[in-house]
Write an enzyme that holds these catalytic residues in place. Structure first.
Site, PDB file in Angstrom:
ATOM      1  N   THR A   9     -87.870 -30.910 -27.774  1.00  0.00           N
ATOM      2  CA  THR A   9     -87.651 -32.259 -27.234  1.00  0.00           C
ATOM      3  C   THR A   9     -87.421 -32.239 -25.720  1.00  0.00           C
ATOM      4  O   THR A   9     -86.676 -31.408 -25.214  1.00  0.00           O
ATOM      5  CB  THR A   9     -86.417 -32.876 -27.919  1.00  0.00           C
TER       6      THR A   9
ATOM      7  N   HIS B 199     -89.437 -37.496 -23.948  1.00  0.00           N
ATOM      8  CA  HIS B 199     -90.343 -37.401 -25.086  1.00  0.00           C
ATOM      9  C   HIS B 199     -89.578 -36.963 -26.312  1.00  0.00           C
ATOM     10  O   HIS B 199     -89.456 -35.777 -26.606  1.00  0.00           O
ATOM     11  CB  HIS B 199     -91.494 -36.439 -24.774  1.00  0.00           C
TER      12      HIS B 199
ATOM     13  N   PHE C  10     -94.094 -28.205 -35.577  1.00  0.00           N
ATOM     14  CA  PHE C  10     -93.914 -29.057 -36.764  1.00  0.00           C
ATOM     15  C   PHE C  10     -93.660 -28.206 -38.004  1.00  0.00           C
ATOM     16  O   PHE C  10     -92.904 -28.601 -38.899  1.00  0.00           O
ATOM     17  CB  PHE C  10     -95.131 -29.964 -36.968  1.00  0.00           C
TER      18      PHE C  10
ATOM     19  N   LEU D 247     -90.061 -27.338 -37.814  1.00  0.00           N
ATOM     20  CA  LEU D 247     -89.251 -28.524 -38.084  1.00  0.00           C
ATOM     21  C   LEU D 247     -89.263 -28.866 -39.566  1.00  0.00           C
ATOM     22  O   LEU D 247     -88.267 -29.322 -40.123  1.00  0.00           O
ATOM     23  CB  LEU D 247     -89.780 -29.719 -37.275  1.00  0.00           C
TER      24      LEU D 247
ATOM     25  N   GLN E 169     -62.611 -53.128 -58.502  1.00  0.00           N
ATOM     26  CA  GLN E 169     -64.056 -53.123 -58.755  1.00  0.00           C
ATOM     27  C   GLN E 169     -64.845 -52.824 -57.492  1.00  0.00           C
ATOM     28  O   GLN E 169     -65.834 -52.090 -57.520  1.00  0.00           O
ATOM     29  CB  GLN E 169     -64.492 -54.481 -59.307  1.00  0.00           C
TER      30      GLN E 169
ATOM     31  N   GLY F 114     -59.693 -47.988 -45.394  1.00  0.00           N
ATOM     32  CA  GLY F 114     -59.084 -49.046 -44.593  1.00  0.00           C
ATOM     33  C   GLY F 114     -58.776 -48.541 -43.194  1.00  0.00           C
ATOM     34  O   GLY F 114     -59.521 -47.745 -42.607  1.00  0.00           O
ATOM     35  N   GLY F 115     -57.681 -49.014 -42.642  1.00  0.00           N
ATOM     36  CA  GLY F 115     -57.293 -48.627 -41.294  1.00  0.00           C
ATOM     37  C   GLY F 115     -57.102 -47.123 -41.136  1.00  0.00           C
ATOM     38  O   GLY F 115     -57.321 -46.576 -40.050  1.00  0.00           O
TER      39      GLY F 115
ATOM     40  N   GLU G 237     -84.692 -34.635 -35.521  1.00  0.00           N
ATOM     41  CA  GLU G 237     -85.788 -34.070 -36.314  1.00  0.00           C
ATOM     42  C   GLU G 237     -86.532 -35.175 -37.063  1.00  0.00           C
ATOM     43  O   GLU G 237     -86.821 -35.083 -38.239  1.00  0.00           O
ATOM     44  CB  GLU G 237     -85.238 -33.008 -37.274  1.00  0.00           C
TER      45      GLU G 237
ATOM     46  N   ASP H 101     -86.995 -44.227 -38.852  1.00  0.00           N
ATOM     47  CA  ASP H 101     -88.154 -45.112 -38.744  1.00  0.00           C
ATOM     48  C   ASP H 101     -89.451 -44.330 -38.518  1.00  0.00           C
ATOM     49  O   ASP H 101     -90.512 -44.714 -39.028  1.00  0.00           O
ATOM     50  CB  ASP H 101     -87.962 -46.101 -37.578  1.00  0.00           C
TER      51      ASP H 101
END
Lengths: 429, 429, 429, 429
Positions: free
Chosen positions: C168, C172, C280, C283, C324, C384-385, C408, C412
């Site tokens: 990388t 790019h 590739f 990878l 639940q 929770g918190g 890697e 999307d």
């Protein structure tokens, strides 16, 4: 029975209207300011004028009392009763924002409230009305000659004449700019254009008297609007077959428009508007209405799911409304309904001030359709197996709302319209 | 025409079977090891035995060639052709995992592949088969006396006799332990029990010859299983009205079972099993089948959406398959289908080894129904407005899959079953 | 202390290993076939060979006993202890699928189980190992000369030498084909190439001894692989500054690779492979590992959330595990973990048979990262918190898993890779 | 430098303020009514008064010019600069809705706009301000004696005195009614109560001068409010250790309050309010502010993601803003931001009219936190691997927004509050 909204008197009507609607109204006006009303969770009713509230009341009463009893059979049989438009016409609900020509001239918010009332019953009924009001009447009012307006709008407003809007073609859904329907000077009838081509998924087309059709004018290659009057069309030049076996919006009538050298008087072509600006302006108004309408369907789904959850008992006699997983679905849906109403309201007010950008309407059309659909699907789960019975109405809303998400700009298309407005780059492939 | 799966010969059939199915098979066996096949994205076909592949081929051919052409009309008219069960019986597809009694005795994976083939056409058709195979035949095979098995299973396996399964009652969906149907010694017929009560949402009930009904034995308060044979029931003691106007699974037949002092021979009560263990064991098998079946429906939705997206062109003639937003929907759906198949496969193998915990089946039933539904809804968006036409089949899958999510354990109920297994605490209110 | 996995003896080790891990193992082997184990919901452990189970046990014991105690400080301080690689080297966990050269030569499934054990502790630790094993060692093993393999692999396998992988570039990310790093014959050192350019987001780079760098060979314009050995680089030709203030993967070391006419012996260029096929392929192996690893992180999140929910009491002393809404989150997460493991397993077996298409790996990398992230976020809500405190570990997993989703191949991008494979059309703009 | 909002003059300030903010404002006022502004997609700015716009401008300018440059270091080092409160005090931003006592007395909408401006920079900074304004000052103003108000509010309004709010206890997060902190007459100091107990996750506590602490009065078992003034507490009776190593809200200061027979003057107990009504009323105001604030964080995330997407180029030099998948994320986020602002606005107006039900505030707090979080996570994906660098700010927003979802009513708890209001049934286990 129902008073027309175009007179102020509407808001005095009481005895003849639905008791439930009146009581709901009264509750809204009651002086317990900090009470939460699940039917109006963020107090939108505080925003409406008295006129608007009265109009809403008339519309809700009519829809619940007169439309609702017809919808199950209509949906089962894919039958649309054209009398509905006449009844709406009598009440002043058609083309209601138009000033003059027999129309009520109400605000965009009032018009939204009418639309919500109708879609609370059924999205198909609302589609029939939207096409009449926003697309056919709205188009003629915005772009037609004064002659056309005076001749056609009053009949359409009364619901005695039925309108439709022909833009989409079989091969061009999201991309109307590639339409193939063409208009050229009629070869034999002087003073007429000749229209040829096919439109599809046209609500009301099989029974329409007045067909607003968009076609490319051969001489310029530009899209122009034509008002096709069925009674003027010789046999064989105009066919409007119905499309049957739909799995949604079955209570509305959908069809094609097939024109074969169909003659249209020159004066029936919109004189000024060229290109997609014309149809898009009409669609804008219709989309604005959809943003209100789908909230009505969602609200009806909430009310029905809530009632079912309170009555349905499982496991030691507890109503399932006591389930966390059920309450979450109700809370999510109620929230989205409340937010959606506020957004539609805001755009309505901006519309009347001339400040509503088309992308605002893309935004509320998309979001309200999406959220109505998603939440109605979630609420459908509350009904369990019973959801499959049409008497619970929930399956009908789900099926209808999917269609609203796809028509007048499919959700993804509107996201790209918004994306273009946000980034300045277009991503339509 | 089609060869029964109970003979090994099945896998030699070629000329008479669907060309497409054969080619697909050949592609699977081809020696391009690292090629990606969107129809089998994670290479599940490597896991099946040759027998299983042959059975799948027979089932797929039958379903595509004989069932598919009937489904549109069946769905439109809410009509179920009982001949379908006969045809499936001839091919050995009914009660296929049962050994003996005229059944094929195949593996649970083979049975899953049959189920997938049927639901690839329609979830309603699969429901009709599941009830016959897993619920009626499976129940009798697991809990019935030898006399019952020998007398009833062969007829049911042939599809000439039709079975159904009566557990759910109008007021007790997710909580069958509260059922109200009761059995007591018949007041007048010696050697008979008398059954009274109502069951609802019973697939096949209107045409069933053999009704496996669960009722509380009055003397013990325990739930017991009874095989009600319609031909033995005097008029007025057994009614099985159909439920119409469904908005999903319209190609299957659903009805009620209404029993009014219906006489049932003592020998038709399952001798050993008491409580919910009996019906839950049957449901377990049916749910296992649903996990496979829904993947078939999802795969069909993928294939149809992909084809539509490749053929539908918008914006400069590009197929919409080139849209990122369309590709993502296809990628998501394909992934969930591939994962769901592997999970169903794994549970199938464990089932035959006696290692499948009921919660495993809750898990795959819930997840595969949920993911099939969600993805099919997403794929439906690809069709845009055309999705509303039933000829694209996608709306039917969506409507059907919603029902599969609610029956035999609604999704939320299964999440609480899993939650209980994970935490040791029960959260049913 | 821990026995290396490269000897079969590994599976006999007992006394020295984690008691918890052993007990868990025993429970898996117990003869209660139909019991549900939330830690292995779909019985994947039935699929592993005894060797694989033994290797997993060794890896889990090491990770829980030796890595886990270090991770909080490492994450707080963005500090990576290179001794970890040495320890893993001693156990045979590095480059474990490589046969020969001091490597264990285990199956792809065994390798996946190691990866899962490491990421159960921390995705950053797993990243450090993946880079060493799959990218650096895997690349050299697949494409390097025999001389390179014999000289470098044993040192890397022992963890005494550290590797990294430079593909990388700053401008790019998703599109490495546009890389700007260039290699040309060294102007002054004969028999050497000269490399110039920048790589970024390179795990391990600040401490790497062996840097596998991809660069465009100036004479051909083709991408080639170069093994840069730090000790051979004159001052000023190679800088590897660390990137600090990360908000995820803080227990791994990330940096840049800046080369300014850096001399690399001609023999250190991979002789055959050209173009993106080389990187590739590396990878691909790393992505396969990520699909296993993220499931480990998710499983740890499930175990921690479950424990918290059982111990945390609210409203009348009820553990929140009884809610639940909490059980649904646990059920969802457990389901996705179970499905993800089966999918990774399947691809592992196909990989060893030469049947794993790259798109299969895109599919499991994407889906397992996505589902691990989504579910871990949902589980985080259970805390929770308290989730904001790093001592509950859940926030760390969430932050880490987001990064795994982006590197890697961002989610999307993989959906478009899959979309291309499904439709035959590419949708990269 | 910045003009205080409590004078009308604020809206005239120009030269000294941020040019960007001013330009943005001007654009809003420009006479292109139908233009779409992605920063204000549904035209909410049309709804604000001129005063409100001026206040927003002051707040935005201060936050962008003075706060933003400090946030990265503050977040990295978990350091909160108390001078920030002083600066805000000078501008009149603290306790801004309070009338009198040195406070600005602005509308609830103006207060929301301030909150949004602060959280546009950082949710932690907003938390520090919310606690000061809504919880400490708001509580004293609503429930304190006139003496307390006159003595404490002006100092708090100036930011020279710092307040905090002690309700949550280590074992009682969502269920404060079970608190264990107790107050009883002081055994030795006449006219004093003695407070003992622990509070945790208390923003500002380590530096607070004025601690509003809720405790059960031993004599009645009822919860009462006490104003603990640090300077009055003998050594050893009050400790407020900081909680470090947080993975979110790191730019705010969080700690415990440990009281061991801490003496508090009787006059510092709120005279009237008993039970949870007191703290819940304060929380209500704070939650209202969060609904505005989170929209600010989301809007900042949108602006940063949009800018990144326009600058980042991949695949043939196209900005990734051209990707459909990127545009959809931007469209979704922009829509939710626009809707959330309208909902917060509506509740603000109703609040000032006394019509805001607490459930309305549950609704907007929950929805705006949820949607801010979900969308910011989606936007984070746009940054790919670069998101891991804190200099892009997106990871910080994501981590912060998760905390806002959990505090002051975790999202699920609010869904049950809404569920109770909708169904009339409570589902807290």
């Amino acid at each position: 029975m129902f008073r027309p909204v175009c007179t102020r008197a509407a808001r005095q009507l009481t005895s003849s209207t639905s008791r439930a609607a009146v009581q709901q109204q009264q509750r809204r006006h009651a002086s317990t300011p900090a009470a939460f009303d699940w039917k109006d969770p963020l107090g939108a009713s505080n925003l409406y004028t008295e006129d608007e509230l009265a109009i809403a009341e008339t519309a809700e009463s009519y829809c619940q009392e007169r439309m609702l009893p017809r919808v199950l059979d209509a949906y089962r049989d894919e039958h649309y009763d054209p009398k509905i438009l006449e009844e709406m016409g009598e009440l002043g609900l058609l083309g209601a924002t138009i000033k003059g020509y027999g129309c009520a001239g109400v605000s965009s918010v009032a018009s939204g409230l009418i639309t919500r009332a109708v879609e609370r019953v059924d999205s198909g009924y609302r589609s029939g009305m939207s096409v009449q009001s926003s697309l056919a009447m709205g188009g003629i009012e915005e772009f037609g000659t004064e002659e056309l307006k005076e001749r056609l709008l009053p009949k359409l407003a009364s619901g005695k004449s039925i309108g439709c809007f022909g833009l989409t073609e079989p091969n061009h859904g999201s991309d109307p700019g590639s339409m193939e329907t063409v208009a050229k000077p009629h070869p034999s009838k002087k003073g007429y254009y000749s229209l040829s081509g096919s439109k599809t998924w046209i609500t009301n087309s099989p029974i329409a008297d007045v067909l607003l059709v968009w076609a490319k004018l051969e001489s310029t290659g530009k899209i122009r609007g034509f008002v096709v009057e069925r009674e003027l069309c010789p046999p064989g030049t105009l066919e409007t077959p119905a499309i049957k076996n739909k799995n949604g919006l079955r209570a509305s009538l959908t069809g094609m428009i097939q024109m074969d050298e169909c003659p249209v008087p020159e004066g029936n072509m919109f004189p000024e508007v060229e290109g997609l600006r014309g149809p898009f302006s009409c669609l804008n108004s219709a989309r604005y209405g959809i943003a209100w309408g789908t909230m009505g369907a969602l609200e009806d789904a909430i009310a029905r799911a809530r009632e079912y959850a309170l009555e349905r008992k499982q496991f030691k006699g507890n109503p399932i409304a006591k389930y966390q997983l059920v309450q979450k679905k109700l809370a999510d849906a109620t929230t989205d309904a409340a937010y959606g109403i506020l957004a539609a309201y805001q755009v309505g007010r901006l519309k009347d001030e001339g400040k509503a950008a088309p992308e605002m309407i893309s935004m509320i059309k998309r979001q309200n359709c999406d959220r109505a659909l998603i939440n109605t699907r979630n609420l459908q789960e509350i009904f369990g197996g019973n959801a499959v019975s049409d008497e619970y109405h929930i399956g009908r809303h789900v099926a209808n709302l999917f269609v609203t998400q796809t028509y007048e700009g499919q959700s993804d298309i509107h996201s790209l319209i918004l994306g273009r407005a946000i980034t300045g780059l277009q991503a339509f492939v």
